[in-house]
Design an enzyme around this catalytic site. Sequence first.
Site, PDB file in Angstrom:
ATOM      1  N   ASP A 301      38.072  34.793  46.019  1.00 22.37           N
ATOM      2  CA  ASP A 301      37.725  35.187  44.661  1.00 22.37           C
ATOM      3  C   ASP A 301      37.333  33.914  43.901  1.00 22.37           C
ATOM      4  OD1 ASP A 301      37.263  36.626  42.366  1.00 22.37           O
ATOM      5  OD2 ASP A 301      39.123  37.789  42.487  1.00 22.37           O
TER       6      ASP A 301
HETATM    7  C1  NOJ Z   1      36.596  37.737  39.763  1.00 21.18           C
HETATM    8  C2  NOJ Z   1      37.097  39.103  40.122  1.00 21.18           C
HETATM    9  O1  NOJ Z   1      38.483  39.068  40.360  1.00 21.18           O
HETATM   10  C3  NOJ Z   1      36.412  39.706  41.335  1.00 21.18           C
HETATM   11  O2  NOJ Z   1      36.816  41.055  41.464  1.00 21.18           O
HETATM   12  C4  NOJ Z   1      34.926  39.587  41.214  1.00 21.18           C
HETATM   13  O3  NOJ Z   1      34.312  40.182  42.353  1.00 21.18           O
HETATM   14  C5  NOJ Z   1      34.566  38.121  41.085  1.00 21.18           C
HETATM   15  N1  NOJ Z   1      35.176  37.576  39.885  1.00 21.18           N
HETATM   16  C6  NOJ Z   1      33.042  37.903  41.036  1.00 21.18           C
HETATM   17  O4  NOJ Z   1      32.528  38.396  39.865  1.00 21.18           O
END
Ligand code: NOJ
Length: 774
Positions: A301
């Site tokens: 993430d």
């Molecule tokens: C953070 C989020 O937790 C995740 O779900 C997402 O896919 C990513 N950012 C990318 O935007």
Amino acid sequence: MSVYRGLLPKPRTVIISLAVVALVPALAGGVSASDSSTDETALQATRGAASQGIERRVNDLLSRMTLQEKLEQIQLLSDGQVTDADAQAGVGGVFSLTDPAKINHLQHVAVEQSRLHIPILFAYDTIHGYRTVFPIPLATAGSFDPQVAFDDARFGARETAAVGIKQVYSPMVDVSHEPRWGRIAEGGGEDPYLGSVMAAARVKGDQGSDYSARDKVAASVKHLAAYGQPEGGRDYNTTDMSEQRLRNLYLPPFKAAVDAGADTAMCSFNAINGVPGCANPETETQILKHEWGFDGFIESDYTAVAELRACPPKNPDMPPCGHGVAADGPSAGALALNAGTDMEMVSTNIRDFGPQLLAQGRISINRVNDAVRRILRVKFRAGLFEHPYVDVSQADSAQLRPDAVAAARADAARAMVLLKNTDSVLPLDPAKKTAVIGPLANDQHDMLGPWWGQGRDADAVTLYDGIKAQSPGATYAQACPVVNAEPPAATNNDVCGSTAGFAAAVATANAADQVVLALGENREMSGEAASRSTLDLPGYQQQLIDAIKATGKPFAVVLFNGRPLTLGAVAQSSPAILEAWFPGVQAGNAVADVLFGKVNPGGKLPVSFPQVLGQVPIYYNHEPTGRPCDVTQKYTSRYRDLPTCSPLYEFGFGLSYTSFSVTNLRLDRTSVSPNGRVRASVDVTNTGSRRGDEVVQLYLHDPVASISQPVRRLRGFERVTLDPGAKRTITFTVDKKDFGFYDNRGSFVVEPGEIDLYAGNSSAATLTASFNVS
Ligand code: NOJ
């Protein structure tokens, strides 16, 4: 019958342990995991035939790559970070870039100017639609119909792929017992079985049997793991849990997604038992890759690798940081890669420190090669080497097509849950004069919910417009405003923070025959970084209900929200409540379809609604205690100031404009071997006077086991449509993957003894029958 037989996940052609075979959930009404469908066969055939060729090409490419080129493949950059130089150097992935011309430009640079011509994998958070926004995933789960999730993913994939993006960061499958957590809106609710069915359907919708198809994308299942259970409900917060809970409650939807073909996964921000998701060899390597045979890649993430580092003063260079399991960037990169993270999002530790880590022996070239091999494999499967570019001229015309918009409307209506309907206030008569009142009554922005993708407020149909289209004399009063603020400016008064418009709203109600009250949360109150410390209706909305009630007009409350709310006062003061969630782009039309009876509501709650916040976490599939809650006794597991043990509305609950009976639960046997199966049949009858839908549900309980088993576990459901007086027999099959469970050593066990089944139309089902495993 529902259509989800064709969406069943299928075990991969890989070596998996017995424990893992047993984990494959019997998705959908007891259909066994060995049943095949054309869809699954096609998936296996495509994989089988193509895989040899792909592996050869991957190995060939890998053998020609320099270390630096390999480390570039491991790097995933955001739209704001990436430059032409990154594309030239061979960056692996780019996310959140949505302009097809810019995507093509970068792709041309990568394919034509990088030494080995490896295309970039572009990714995006298509969570419940790209431009055609569908209801939030929590709502979709409440449809208890995987076709709804499939539609959402299929149209989302088509619109996403049309701009040149070949990977979506979906499905989000985090089981959650935390209504304070804003991201509960993005998942399938509190149940691993329902979540598994929805996860598999989404992956099928995203990928089909071959995601190299022009309208398909690779699915990334997230967030590995147990991100849905943050302490205190605060996003990103830590999680501490037993092995049995991890495997029985939180991992099954990931497994279902992988079995359905998901080729990518995202590791989570949170730590489990002190081990952050992107530095967790158990979940990433042991379980996902080895036990389940996942041969795709795991991306971190956003900055999750950098967040492994300790914060200043130990690490004064820069945030993000915090977990404190790595002293510095090189350690963070090594930890993440060694645990099984294959691609690093936004932060650049593996890429930047890779050479030094290799020289020091802290990472191995085998592991680097493995990560790159996985990334290349997905790129080949996505057809990127054959079709790296997008046809920019077709990107716009693929958006908001009539079939997608029609599905968004039907699916939003299918997801709504009728919570209360005293004296059949609903459906309303469209010939009568309808006043549409409330902060969200003429609102476009909030209808899309969190993670609206490329949805535009202007595309959304407001409730007032939807009602006017079916009840032309309708009138409107907002009563109180909505402020769409983000922290630190945000407050709990952002919805209905003033009573100044109440008098005008009451006058509008008085001049009408019936009132629809549009209440709830704004969309900023749900989604990432949007936890709430109260579950009450924000602002003065309860007072607005009281003011409308005082007019004596018949009224119904329509709720737009992204989480369970505490609705005790609302339920006491309102004759009818329709839970509409955030319905998406067709919100107003879909709600009007239900309010006026074109659609008879048949959704059920995918998550428990507590009476009061202090009950949280409250969920139907909890383990028992030695002192079960009994409000007539003191020394039991209860609250002294709460005269009930129950939530306000339980998991699986939802009403209809007609009535149903579920009767005559019978089993085809009362004794079964650990490898056998039991068929449970039950009759469902429409006992009312309208055609409608019922969700027949089967729950299981193991009353005596080596570790306490949840008081109930959903193991089958079927949404059926019945004419008045019509009766249908539903048959579920249960076997060891249903009556077995994971123990605290991570082993799947099937123990001899009694198993109780319950059937009905909610988790409070009372019909019961038992069999013996021996
Ligand atoms: C953070 C989020 O937790 C995740 O779900 C997402 O896919 C990513 N950012 C990318 O935007």
